[in-house]
Design a protein around this motif. Structure first.
Motif, PDB file in Angstrom:
ATOM      1  N   LEU A 295       0.817  -1.208   0.000  1.00 38.64           N
ATOM      2  CA  LEU A 295       0.000   0.000   0.000  1.00 38.64           C
ATOM      3  C   LEU A 295       0.853   1.260   0.000  1.00 38.64           C
ATOM      4  N   LEU A 296       1.997   1.188   0.693  1.00 41.21           N
ATOM      5  CA  LEU A 296       2.895   2.339   0.785  1.00 41.21           C
ATOM      6  C   LEU A 296       4.319   1.843   0.977  1.00 41.21           C
ATOM      7  N   ASP A 297       5.238   2.382   0.207  1.00 45.25           N
ATOM      8  CA  ASP A 297       6.659   2.036   0.330  1.00 45.25           C
ATOM      9  C   ASP A 297       7.458   3.304   0.068  1.00 45.25           C
ATOM     10  N   ILE A 298       8.060   3.848   1.129  1.00 41.58           N
ATOM     11  CA  ILE A 298       8.768   5.126   1.020  1.00 41.58           C
ATOM     12  C   ILE A 298      10.038   5.060   1.852  1.00 41.58           C
TER      13      ILE A 298
ATOM     14  N   LEU B  17      26.545  -2.655  13.952  1.00 38.31           N
ATOM     15  CA  LEU B  17      25.257  -1.977  13.904  1.00 38.31           C
ATOM     16  C   LEU B  17      24.434  -2.544  12.754  1.00 38.31           C
ATOM     17  N   SER B  18      23.667  -3.576  13.023  1.00 37.98           N
ATOM     18  CA  SER B  18      22.825  -4.175  11.997  1.00 37.98           C
ATOM     19  C   SER B  18      21.555  -3.346  11.824  1.00 37.98           C
ATOM     20  N   PRO B  19      20.937  -3.398  10.651  1.00 41.20           N
ATOM     21  CA  PRO B  19      19.705  -2.628  10.425  1.00 41.20           C
ATOM     22  C   PRO B  19      18.616  -3.019  11.417  1.00 41.20           C
ATOM     23  N   GLY B  20      17.899  -2.030  11.907  1.00 41.11           N
ATOM     24  CA  GLY B  20      16.796  -2.291  12.825  1.00 41.11           C
ATOM     25  C   GLY B  20      15.484  -2.414  12.073  1.00 41.11           C
ATOM     26  N   GLU B  21      14.565  -3.199  12.619  1.00 36.07           N
ATOM     27  CA  GLU B  21      13.282  -3.410  11.964  1.00 36.07           C
ATOM     28  C   GLU B  21      12.191  -3.598  13.004  1.00 36.07           C
ATOM     29  N   VAL B  22      11.078  -2.899  12.819  1.00 32.52           N
ATOM     30  CA  VAL B  22       9.922  -3.031  13.700  1.00 32.52           C
ATOM     31  C   VAL B  22       8.714  -3.376  12.836  1.00 32.52           C
ATOM     32  N   LYS B  23       8.002  -4.430  13.225  1.00 32.35           N
ATOM     33  CA  LYS B  23       6.802  -4.849  12.503  1.00 32.35           C
ATOM     34  C   LYS B  23       5.619  -4.843  13.460  1.00 32.35           C
ATOM     35  N   GLU B  24       4.485  -4.366  12.969  1.00 32.50           N
ATOM     36  CA  GLU B  24       3.272  -4.385  13.765  1.00 32.50           C
ATOM     37  C   GLU B  24       2.055  -4.332  12.859  1.00 32.50           C
ATOM     38  N   SER B  25       0.891  -4.562  13.412  1.00 37.48           N
ATOM     39  CA  SER B  25      -0.337  -4.573  12.627  1.00 37.48           C
ATOM     40  C   SER B  25      -0.795  -3.149  12.321  1.00 37.48           C
ATOM     41  N   HIS B  26      -1.738  -3.030  11.406  1.00 39.04           N
ATOM     42  CA  HIS B  26      -2.303  -1.720  11.076  1.00 39.04           C
ATOM     43  C   HIS B  26      -2.907  -1.063  12.314  1.00 39.04           C
ATOM     44  N   GLU B  27      -3.648  -1.839  13.069  1.00 37.72           N
ATOM     45  CA  GLU B  27      -4.303  -1.292  14.257  1.00 37.72           C
ATOM     46  C   GLU B  27      -3.280  -0.834  15.288  1.00 37.72           C
ATOM     47  N   ASP B  28      -2.238  -1.642  15.498  1.00 39.73           N
ATOM     48  CA  ASP B  28      -1.209  -1.266  16.470  1.00 39.73           C
ATOM     49  C   ASP B  28      -0.522   0.037  16.067  1.00 39.73           C
ATOM     50  N   PHE B  29      -0.321   0.229  14.762  1.00 44.78           N
ATOM     51  CA  PHE B  29       0.323   1.459  14.304  1.00 44.78           C
ATOM     52  C   PHE B  29      -0.511   2.685  14.650  1.00 44.78           C
ATOM     53  N   THR B  30      -1.827   2.567  14.589  1.00 49.71           N
ATOM     54  CA  THR B  30      -2.684   3.718  14.888  1.00 49.71           C
ATOM     55  C   THR B  30      -2.574   4.149  16.342  1.00 49.71           C
ATOM     56  N   TYR B  31      -2.026   3.266  17.209  1.00 55.87           N
ATOM     57  CA  TYR B  31      -1.833   3.597  18.623  1.00 55.87           C
ATOM     58  C   TYR B  31      -0.365   3.795  18.979  1.00 55.87           C
TER      59      TYR B  31
ATOM     60  N   ALA C   1      -0.700   7.527   5.932  1.00 55.85           N
ATOM     61  CA  ALA C   1      -0.466   6.196   6.497  1.00 55.85           C
ATOM     62  C   ALA C   1      -1.582   5.809   7.472  1.00 55.85           C
ATOM     63  N   LEU C   2      -1.978   6.731   8.315  1.00 56.93           N
ATOM     64  CA  LEU C   2      -3.069   6.455   9.259  1.00 56.93           C
ATOM     65  C   LEU C   2      -4.366   6.173   8.513  1.00 56.93           C
ATOM     66  N   SER C   3      -4.595   6.903   7.433  1.00 55.42           N
ATOM     67  CA  SER C   3      -5.798   6.664   6.636  1.00 55.42           C
ATOM     68  C   SER C   3      -5.775   5.277   6.018  1.00 55.42           C
TER      69      SER C   3
END
Length: 203
Positions: free
Chosen positions: A11-14, A52-66, A86-88
């Motif tokens: 949906l979004l890649d930036i 220093l390895s690349p960091g990555e955080v994954k979460e659901s759409h709902e979790d991101f809204t909070y 993104a919130l939309s």
């Protein structure tokens, strides 16, 4: 609208570098399968950079809204308009307009009357950009003018199509004569003003 649907579930890649003084590089993805990904590449001059390895955080759409921290990072790196978009998306609102090619948006806007163009420019930053693009005003000028000569195109290159459109015919004739004199006189410098006037106000 099938061609405007997300490809490969994205949906979004930036991606972008964080604002100064940080040198870190970030990627922000929203996937259709209820996944938001934030990646960070730490840029440092320290000798232990290999650890220093690349960091990555994954979460659901709902979790991101909070997730206020990730939202803050998105706004800091990519701007408030990307955060709002993104919130939309995470609320299930897929905006097809922003996925349309700009030439197509310009073509659609060129069929509006001037009042509608002005109102359209006030809806969001993308429409403000579209409604102030030279390509759009070149089409509008051609629609309202019987003939567009090479001299007119040359003058528009200096002053802009929008400024030419809002210049009355008498003033335009004077500007064309002066422009022709500058173009034909080897001793005259280019003193044209490239700052075109803007009648549309960004909200």
């Amino acid at each position: 609208m099938a061609s405007l649907l997300p490809k490969d579930g994205i949906l979004l890649d930036i991606s972008n570098q964080a604002p100064s003084p940080s040198k870190d590089f970030h990627q922000f993805e929203i996937l259709k399968n209820d996944l938001v990904i934030w990646r960070t590449w730490r840029i440092t001059l320290r000798n232990d950079y290999k650890r220093l390895s690349p960091g990555e955080v994954k979460e659901s759409h709902e979790d991101f809204t909070y997730d206020e921290k990730m939202q803050f990072d998105v706004k800091r790196v990519f701007g408030e308009h990307i955060l709002e978009y993104a919130l939309s998306l995470c609320h299930g609102n897929l905006d097809y307009i922003v996925r349309m090619p700009k030439p197509l948006l310009i073509y659609l806007a060129s069929h509006l009357d001037l009042h509608s163009v002005a109102r359209l420019s006030q809806t969001n930053k993308l429409m403000y950009e579209i409604c102030n693009m030279e390509a759009l005003w070149e089409q509008i000028y051609a629609t309202h003018c019987d003939t567009v000569t090479d001299e007119m195109r040359s003058l528009a290159h200096d002053v802009g199509w929008k400024k030419m459109f809002f210049t009355n015919k008498l003033q335009l004739q004077v500007q064309l004569r002066r422009h022709q004199q500058r173009m034909t006189s080897p001793d005259s410098g280019n003193t044209s003003n490239n700052n075109s006037s803007t009648f549309i106000t960004e909200r």
